[in-house]
Design a protein around this motif. Structure first.
Motif, PDB file in Angstrom:
ATOM      1  N   GLY A 187      20.155  80.225  33.416  1.00 60.72           N
ATOM      2  CA  GLY A 187      19.285  79.041  33.453  1.00 60.72           C
ATOM      3  C   GLY A 187      18.936  78.551  32.059  1.00 60.72           C
ATOM      4  N   ALA A 188      18.743  79.490  31.130  1.00 62.79           N
ATOM      5  CA  ALA A 188      18.343  79.132  29.762  1.00 62.79           C
ATOM      6  C   ALA A 188      19.480  78.463  28.985  1.00 62.79           C
ATOM      7  CB  ALA A 188      17.864  80.388  29.029  1.00 62.79           C
ATOM      8  N   SER A 189      20.689  78.471  29.541  1.00 63.53           N
ATOM      9  CA  SER A 189      21.845  77.917  28.822  1.00 63.53           C
ATOM     10  C   SER A 189      21.765  76.392  28.669  1.00 63.53           C
ATOM     11  CB  SER A 189      23.149  78.292  29.544  1.00 63.53           C
ATOM     12  OG  SER A 189      23.217  77.579  30.772  1.00 63.53           O
ATOM     13  N   VAL A 190      20.855  75.747  29.388  1.00 58.12           N
ATOM     14  CA  VAL A 190      20.729  74.281  29.278  1.00 58.12           C
ATOM     15  C   VAL A 190      19.857  73.870  28.090  1.00 58.12           C
ATOM     16  CG1 VAL A 190      21.054  73.953  31.754  1.00 58.12           C
ATOM     17  CG2 VAL A 190      18.728  74.164  30.843  1.00 58.12           C
ATOM     18  N   LEU A 191      19.233  74.833  27.438  1.00 55.55           N
ATOM     19  CA  LEU A 191      18.321  74.537  26.319  1.00 55.55           C
ATOM     20  C   LEU A 191      19.119  74.468  25.023  1.00 55.55           C
ATOM     21  CD1 LEU A 191      15.661  77.163  27.424  1.00 55.55           C
ATOM     22  CD2 LEU A 191      15.281  74.678  27.444  1.00 55.55           C
ATOM     23  N   LEU A 192      19.237  73.279  24.472  1.00 59.80           N
ATOM     24  CA  LEU A 192      20.048  73.116  23.259  1.00 59.80           C
ATOM     25  C   LEU A 192      19.287  72.475  22.105  1.00 59.80           C
ATOM     26  CD1 LEU A 192      23.486  71.899  24.725  1.00 59.80           C
ATOM     27  CD2 LEU A 192      22.883  74.194  23.934  1.00 59.80           C
ATOM     28  N   ARG A 193      18.437  71.495  22.398  1.00 60.04           N
ATOM     29  CA  ARG A 193      17.803  70.732  21.328  1.00 60.04           C
ATOM     30  C   ARG A 193      16.302  70.999  21.278  1.00 60.04           C
ATOM     31  NH1 ARG A 193      18.411  64.975  22.084  1.00 60.04           N
ATOM     32  NH2 ARG A 193      17.964  65.441  24.262  1.00 60.04           N
ATOM     33  N   GLU A 194      15.684  70.658  20.143  1.00 53.27           N
ATOM     34  CA  GLU A 194      14.249  70.889  19.968  1.00 53.27           C
ATOM     35  C   GLU A 194      13.449  70.245  21.106  1.00 53.27           C
ATOM     36  OE1 GLU A 194      12.665  70.274  15.946  1.00 53.27           O
ATOM     37  OE2 GLU A 194      10.827  69.518  16.880  1.00 53.27           O
ATOM     38  N   GLU A 195      13.870  69.047  21.502  1.00 48.25           N
ATOM     39  CA  GLU A 195      13.186  68.318  22.568  1.00 48.25           C
ATOM     40  C   GLU A 195      13.207  69.108  23.886  1.00 48.25           C
ATOM     41  OE1 GLU A 195      11.855  65.941  21.107  1.00 48.25           O
ATOM     42  OE2 GLU A 195      10.827  65.036  22.821  1.00 48.25           O
ATOM     43  N   ASP A 196      14.284  69.843  24.135  1.00 46.28           N
ATOM     44  CA  ASP A 196      14.389  70.637  25.366  1.00 46.28           C
ATOM     45  C   ASP A 196      13.308  71.723  25.391  1.00 46.28           C
ATOM     46  OD1 ASP A 196      16.688  69.128  25.713  1.00 46.28           O
ATOM     47  OD2 ASP A 196      18.024  70.717  24.983  1.00 46.28           O
ATOM     48  N   PHE A 197      13.137  72.396  24.257  1.00 43.12           N
ATOM     49  CA  PHE A 197      12.133  73.464  24.172  1.00 43.12           C
ATOM     50  C   PHE A 197      10.725  72.864  24.289  1.00 43.12           C
ATOM     51  CE2 PHE A 197      15.956  75.302  22.425  1.00 43.12           C
ATOM     52  CZ  PHE A 197      15.948  76.572  22.986  1.00 43.12           C
ATOM     53  N   PHE A 198      10.542  71.708  23.665  1.00 44.14           N
ATOM     54  CA  PHE A 198       9.250  71.021  23.748  1.00 44.14           C
ATOM     55  C   PHE A 198       8.944  70.637  25.203  1.00 44.14           C
ATOM     56  CE2 PHE A 198       6.823  67.047  23.876  1.00 44.14           C
ATOM     57  CZ  PHE A 198       5.691  67.404  23.155  1.00 44.14           C
ATOM     58  N   ASP A 199       9.898  70.000  25.864  1.00 40.53           N
ATOM     59  CA  ASP A 199       9.682  69.530  27.242  1.00 40.53           C
ATOM     60  C   ASP A 199       9.401  70.705  28.191  1.00 40.53           C
ATOM     61  OD1 ASP A 199      10.109  66.965  26.364  1.00 40.53           O
ATOM     62  OD2 ASP A 199      12.141  66.788  27.170  1.00 40.53           O
ATOM     63  N   MET A 200      10.159  71.790  28.016  1.00 41.82           N
ATOM     64  CA  MET A 200       9.948  72.975  28.858  1.00 41.82           C
ATOM     65  C   MET A 200       8.522  73.506  28.681  1.00 41.82           C
ATOM     66  SD  MET A 200      11.958  76.632  28.689  1.00 41.82           S
ATOM     67  CE  MET A 200      11.790  76.802  26.909  1.00 41.82           C
ATOM     68  N   ALA A 201       8.082  73.647  27.442  1.00 36.96           N
ATOM     69  CA  ALA A 201       6.754  74.225  27.194  1.00 36.96           C
ATOM     70  C   ALA A 201       5.646  73.270  27.641  1.00 36.96           C
ATOM     71  CB  ALA A 201       6.599  74.584  25.720  1.00 36.96           C
ATOM     72  N   MET A 202       5.846  71.960  27.473  1.00 42.32           N
ATOM     73  CA  MET A 202       4.819  71.010  27.918  1.00 42.32           C
ATOM     74  C   MET A 202       4.683  71.032  29.449  1.00 42.32           C
ATOM     75  SD  MET A 202       3.126  69.927  25.461  1.00 42.32           S
ATOM     76  CE  MET A 202       2.048  68.959  26.517  1.00 42.32           C
ATOM     77  N   ALA A 203       5.809  71.178  30.139  1.00 39.68           N
ATOM     78  CA  ALA A 203       5.745  71.272  31.611  1.00 39.68           C
ATOM     79  C   ALA A 203       4.887  72.478  32.003  1.00 39.68           C
ATOM     80  CB  ALA A 203       7.148  71.380  32.200  1.00 39.68           C
ATOM     81  N   TYR A 204       5.074  73.604  31.298  1.00 42.20           N
ATOM     82  CA  TYR A 204       4.246  74.784  31.574  1.00 42.20           C
ATOM     83  C   TYR A 204       2.774  74.517  31.249  1.00 42.20           C
ATOM     84  CZ  TYR A 204       1.618  78.992  31.013  1.00 42.20           C
ATOM     85  OH  TYR A 204       0.597  79.917  31.107  1.00 42.20           O
ATOM     86  N   PHE A 205       2.501  73.941  30.087  1.00 40.61           N
ATOM     87  CA  PHE A 205       1.101  73.733  29.692  1.00 40.61           C
ATOM     88  C   PHE A 205       0.371  72.808  30.677  1.00 40.61           C
ATOM     89  CE2 PHE A 205       2.218  75.079  25.195  1.00 40.61           C
ATOM     90  CZ  PHE A 205       1.347  76.161  25.170  1.00 40.61           C
ATOM     91  N   ARG A 206       1.088  71.807  31.208  1.00 36.68           N
ATOM     92  CA  ARG A 206       0.450  70.923  32.194  1.00 36.68           C
ATOM     93  C   ARG A 206       0.073  71.714  33.457  1.00 36.68           C
ATOM     94  NH1 ARG A 206       3.915  66.952  29.799  1.00 36.68           N
ATOM     95  NH2 ARG A 206       5.616  67.566  31.165  1.00 36.68           N
ATOM     96  N   ARG A 207       0.949  72.621  33.883  1.00 42.15           N
ATOM     97  CA  ARG A 207       0.640  73.489  35.024  1.00 42.15           C
ATOM     98  C   ARG A 207      -0.507  74.430  34.694  1.00 42.15           C
ATOM     99  NH1 ARG A 207      -0.177  74.339  38.384  1.00 42.15           N
ATOM    100  NH2 ARG A 207       0.827  75.708  39.836  1.00 42.15           N
ATOM    101  N   ALA A 208      -0.517  74.916  33.458  1.00 43.50           N
ATOM    102  CA  ALA A 208      -1.556  75.854  33.028  1.00 43.50           C
ATOM    103  C   ALA A 208      -2.930  75.194  33.078  1.00 43.50           C
ATOM    104  CB  ALA A 208      -1.247  76.352  31.616  1.00 43.50           C
ATOM    105  N   ALA A 209      -2.996  73.934  32.642  1.00 44.08           N
ATOM    106  CA  ALA A 209      -4.281  73.226  32.640  1.00 44.08           C
ATOM    107  C   ALA A 209      -4.803  73.100  34.071  1.00 44.08           C
ATOM    108  CB  ALA A 209      -4.122  71.856  31.987  1.00 44.08           C
ATOM    109  N   ILE A 210      -3.917  72.833  35.018  1.00 40.71           N
ATOM    110  CA  ILE A 210      -4.319  72.710  36.435  1.00 40.71           C
ATOM    111  C   ILE A 210      -4.909  74.039  36.933  1.00 40.71           C
ATOM    112  CG2 ILE A 210      -3.395  72.442  38.798  1.00 40.71           C
ATOM    113  CD1 ILE A 210      -1.328  70.452  37.551  1.00 40.71           C
TER     114      ILE A 210
END
Ligand code: ADE
Ligand code: ZN
Length: 352
Positions: A76-99
């Motif tokens: 699954g992690a093989s789709v992560l290539l660019r800085e934006e990918d890592f940013f988007d993944m972590a922001m998706a988590y943080f939004r869930r975390a806030a909830i």
């Protein structure tokens, strides 16, 4: 603070578990990649996946042990290539975390999973660090990064990763040890952990998930860690339980993960109550929420549902433990502990 937790009716407990402020200390950011995001990133980056659809990928999430999960998790992690990918993944988590009313999240990341595919470590760390800054600014969630060494690789490879990461030292607070536990005891990484301690990094390690209590002992005595990740097999060793209790050594327990990876046949057999009864600083965490059926609040809800001996007092204890065990500053920890007491005081008043 003394509070009459007994006046909180049991049917108020799920809402309280959801609303109480809490810290998450054991969450692999690559394990927050939802199948939908995996497919979106694959499309964006032109990566071909060995699954035809989101549904087909999700259907493969039937694990029999840790290794059967890790094989899919690394794919699954093989789709992560660019800085934006890592940013988007972590922001998706943080939004869930806030909830989930997570006020502090200390995120594991596995740089070797990415550098081995030719992704520069700067891409990984810069994307994740930018997400931590954005989460604080936009969501009020305090985030921090813990770099994990993959224990199925060599200690020399861990040293090489550490060397590369030190160019970004300001962006991570500590190091951990994850991946295939059996056959890769903590002492394999004694020298690199000694070096990390000299560098002033916080130290944690997975131990006692599938591995025996001996691995927990060696994480304590050889690696000199400040927290044990999982550690549930410690219940098999009374002397170890005594050591963990008297030193208030935190255990970052992941109940849904333990059931999905067959550490326990059912949640009703989970040993969290025994850990708490023995006075250990146990916490609840989600490990790899996209793969194990739930984020942090889901872990709390299902654990308390399956184990009726867990009460409001335990809920308060678990959240208080999460702040005690966190690597945040003393002022923040005090502020969060007070917010926790306020949430419980309100629940006590409501129950009277
Ligand atoms: N990497 C991601 N999740 C893990 C777990 N539960 N144990 C070991 N390594 C992991
Ligand atoms: Zn883990």
């Amino acid at each position: 603070m003394t509070m009459n937790f007994d006046s909180i009716p049991r049917d108020h407990l799920p809402a309280l578990l959801r609303a109480m402020p809490k810290a998450e200390l054991h969450m692999h950011i690559e394990g927050s990649l939802e199948p939908e995001l995996i497919f979106a990133l694959a499309k964006r980056n032109g990566v071909v996946l060995p699954y035809a659809s989101v549904e087909e990928l999700r259907a493969a999430y039937a694990f029999t042990d840790l290794q059967s999960f890790l094989d899919i998790y690394y794919a699954g992690a093989s789709v992560l290539l660019r800085e934006e990918d890592f940013f988007d993944m972590a922001m998706a988590y943080f939004r869930r975390a806030a909830i989930d009313h997570i006020v502090r999240a200390e995120l594991f990341f596995d740089p070797q999973t990415h550098t081995e595919r030719g992704v520069p470590i700067a891409t990984v760390i810069n994307g994740l660090a930018r997400a931590c800054e954005t989460a604080q600014r936009e969501l009020g969630v305090s985030g921090a990064l813990i770099l994990c060494f993959l224990r199925h690789l060599s200690e020399a490879a861990a040293f090489e990763t550490l060397e590369q990461a030190l160019a970004h030292r300001e962006h991570f607070i500590g190091v951990g040890l994850d991946s295939s536990e059996l056959g890769h005891p903590p002492e394999k990484f004694s020298r690199v952990f000694t070096r990390c301690r000299e560098l002033g990094l916080h130290l944690v390690a997975h131990a006692g998930e599938e591995g025996p209590p001996a691995y927990v002992w060696s994480a304590l005595d050889e690696l000199r860690v400040q927290r044990i990740d999982h550690g549930v097999r410690s219940v098999e060793d009374p002397a170890l339980m005594q050591r963990l209790a008297t030193t208030r050594m935190p255990l970052t327990v992941c109940p849904l993960s333990n059931v999905k990876l067959c550490v326990y046949p059912t949640m009703a057999q989970h040993q969290l109550p025994a850990l708490l009864e023995a006075g250990l600083c146990a916490t609840i965490n989600s490990d790899d929420p996209a793969y194990f059926g739930g984020y942090l609040n889901q872990n709390f809800i299902e654990t308390f549902e399956a184990l009726p001996q867990l009460t409001a007092r335990h809920a308060h204890r678990l959240a208080a433990n999460s702040f005690e065990a966190s690597f945040a500053g003393a002022k923040d920890k005090l502020r969060w502990a007070r917010a926790l007491d306020a949430a419980f005081a309100a629940a006590v008043r409501q129950g009277q």
